[in-house]
Design a protein around this motif. Sequence first.
Motif, short mmCIF file in Angstrom:
data_model
loop_
_atom_site.label_atom_id
_atom_site.label_comp_id
_atom_site.label_asym_id
_atom_site.label_seq_id
_atom_site.Cartn_x
_atom_site.Cartn_y
_atom_site.Cartn_z
N SER A 10 36.84 41.42 50.10
CA SER A 10 38.27 41.46 49.78
C SER A 10 39.10 41.11 51.02
N GLN A 11 38.73 41.69 52.16
CA GLN A 11 39.46 41.41 53.41
C GLN A 11 39.33 39.94 53.80
N ILE A 12 38.13 39.41 53.73
CA ILE A 12 37.91 38.00 54.09
C ILE A 12 38.69 37.09 53.15
N ARG A 13 38.62 37.39 51.87
CA ARG A 13 39.30 36.57 50.86
C ARG A 13 40.80 36.51 51.12
N VAL A 14 41.40 37.66 51.42
CA VAL A 14 42.83 37.70 51.68
C VAL A 14 43.16 37.02 53.01
N ALA A 15 42.41 37.33 54.07
CA ALA A 15 42.69 36.78 55.40
C ALA A 15 42.60 35.26 55.42
N LEU A 16 41.66 34.72 54.64
CA LEU A 16 41.47 33.27 54.64
C LEU A 16 42.13 32.59 53.45
N ASP A 17 42.79 33.37 52.61
CA ASP A 17 43.48 32.86 51.43
C ASP A 17 42.53 32.04 50.55
N LEU A 18 41.38 32.65 50.22
CA LEU A 18 40.35 31.98 49.43
C LEU A 18 40.43 32.40 47.97
N THR A 19 40.07 31.48 47.09
CA THR A 19 39.87 31.84 45.70
C THR A 19 38.50 32.51 45.59
N THR A 20 38.20 33.07 44.45
CA THR A 20 36.89 33.69 44.27
C THR A 20 35.80 32.63 44.36
N LYS A 21 36.04 31.45 43.84
CA LYS A 21 35.05 30.37 43.93
C LYS A 21 34.82 29.95 45.38
N ALA A 73 38.56 48.28 45.85
CA ALA A 73 38.74 47.51 47.10
C ALA A 73 39.49 46.21 46.82
N ALA A 74 39.12 45.53 45.75
CA ALA A 74 39.78 44.27 45.41
C ALA A 74 41.21 44.51 44.98
N GLY A 75 41.43 45.55 44.18
CA GLY A 75 42.78 45.87 43.73
C GLY A 75 43.69 46.25 44.88
N ALA A 76 43.13 46.90 45.88
CA ALA A 76 43.93 47.31 47.05
C ALA A 76 44.46 46.12 47.83
N THR A 77 43.81 44.97 47.69
CA THR A 77 44.27 43.76 48.39
C THR A 77 45.25 42.96 47.54
N GLY A 78 45.56 43.48 46.35
CA GLY A 78 46.54 42.81 45.50
C GLY A 78 45.95 41.80 44.54
N MET A 79 44.63 41.82 44.36
CA MET A 79 44.00 40.87 43.45
C MET A 79 44.47 41.14 42.02
N ALA A 80 44.74 40.08 41.31
CA ALA A 80 45.21 40.19 39.92
C ALA A 80 44.12 40.79 39.03
N ARG A 81 44.53 41.55 38.06
CA ARG A 81 43.60 42.23 37.15
C ARG A 81 42.63 41.24 36.49
N ASN A 82 43.12 40.07 36.11
CA ASN A 82 42.25 39.10 35.42
C ASN A 82 41.22 38.44 36.34
N GLN A 83 41.27 38.72 37.62
CA GLN A 83 40.31 38.16 38.57
C GLN A 83 39.25 39.18 39.00
N LEU A 84 39.46 40.44 38.64
CA LEU A 84 38.59 41.51 39.14
C LEU A 84 37.15 41.39 38.66
N ARG A 85 36.92 41.03 37.42
CA ARG A 85 35.55 40.95 36.90
C ARG A 85 34.76 39.88 37.64
N GLU A 86 35.31 38.68 37.75
CA GLU A 86 34.60 37.59 38.43
C GLU A 86 34.31 37.95 39.89
N PHE A 87 35.30 38.52 40.56
CA PHE A 87 35.11 38.91 41.95
C PHE A 87 34.07 40.02 42.07
N SER A 88 34.10 40.96 41.14
CA SER A 88 33.14 42.08 41.18
C SER A 88 31.71 41.60 40.99
N VAL A 89 31.51 40.62 40.14
CA VAL A 89 30.17 40.04 39.96
C VAL A 89 29.71 39.41 41.26
#
Length: 173
Positions: A59-70, A22-38
């Motif tokens: 993933s949808q909220i993060r992309v729509a609002l242009d949020l970092t994982t933090k 789901a995160a990868g489908a939104t274009g999230m960088a590979r190095n961000q997937l672990r933190e986001f998955s947790v």
Amino acid sequence: EILDLSSKMPITAKGFTEIYAAAGATGMARNQLREFSVLVAKVSTAFDMTAQEAGTALSQIRVALDLTTKEMAALADSMNYVSNTSGTSAAALVEFMTRSGATGKIAGLSAQETMAFGAAMQRTGVQTEVAATSFNNMIKALSAGTSMTDRQVSALDRLGYAFKPAIIGERDF
């Protein structure tokens, strides 16, 4: 990495695979997937959602609002707090944000302010879909500017909003 996460958290390897997808489908960088998955695993557990539902929604909220994982984690913490103190469900707040988060951002509201609108409406018993539609329509009406009808201007005037014409004969606020 997925197997390692599944051995440390209450989500199966299949669940983490769905989160990564789901995160990868939104274009999230590979190095961000672990933190986001947790984060998604924690949200999934705390909000009583499946890993796939939480992964897709966050993933949808993060992309729509242009949020970092933090920033997404801070929003999730806010949703958790509001759900614990207001009688709304966190899963319903997540759904509201997937439907209306971007509208709030366009209107200049923070993610937390938009979520608070949804929580207030849901607390009164309004269903999530109705609350989101109402919020989106309210923002649309408030942002109509000079195309507002006289009736809309009058209603806002009664609520204490003042209009200052940008050009003689036109309304603007």
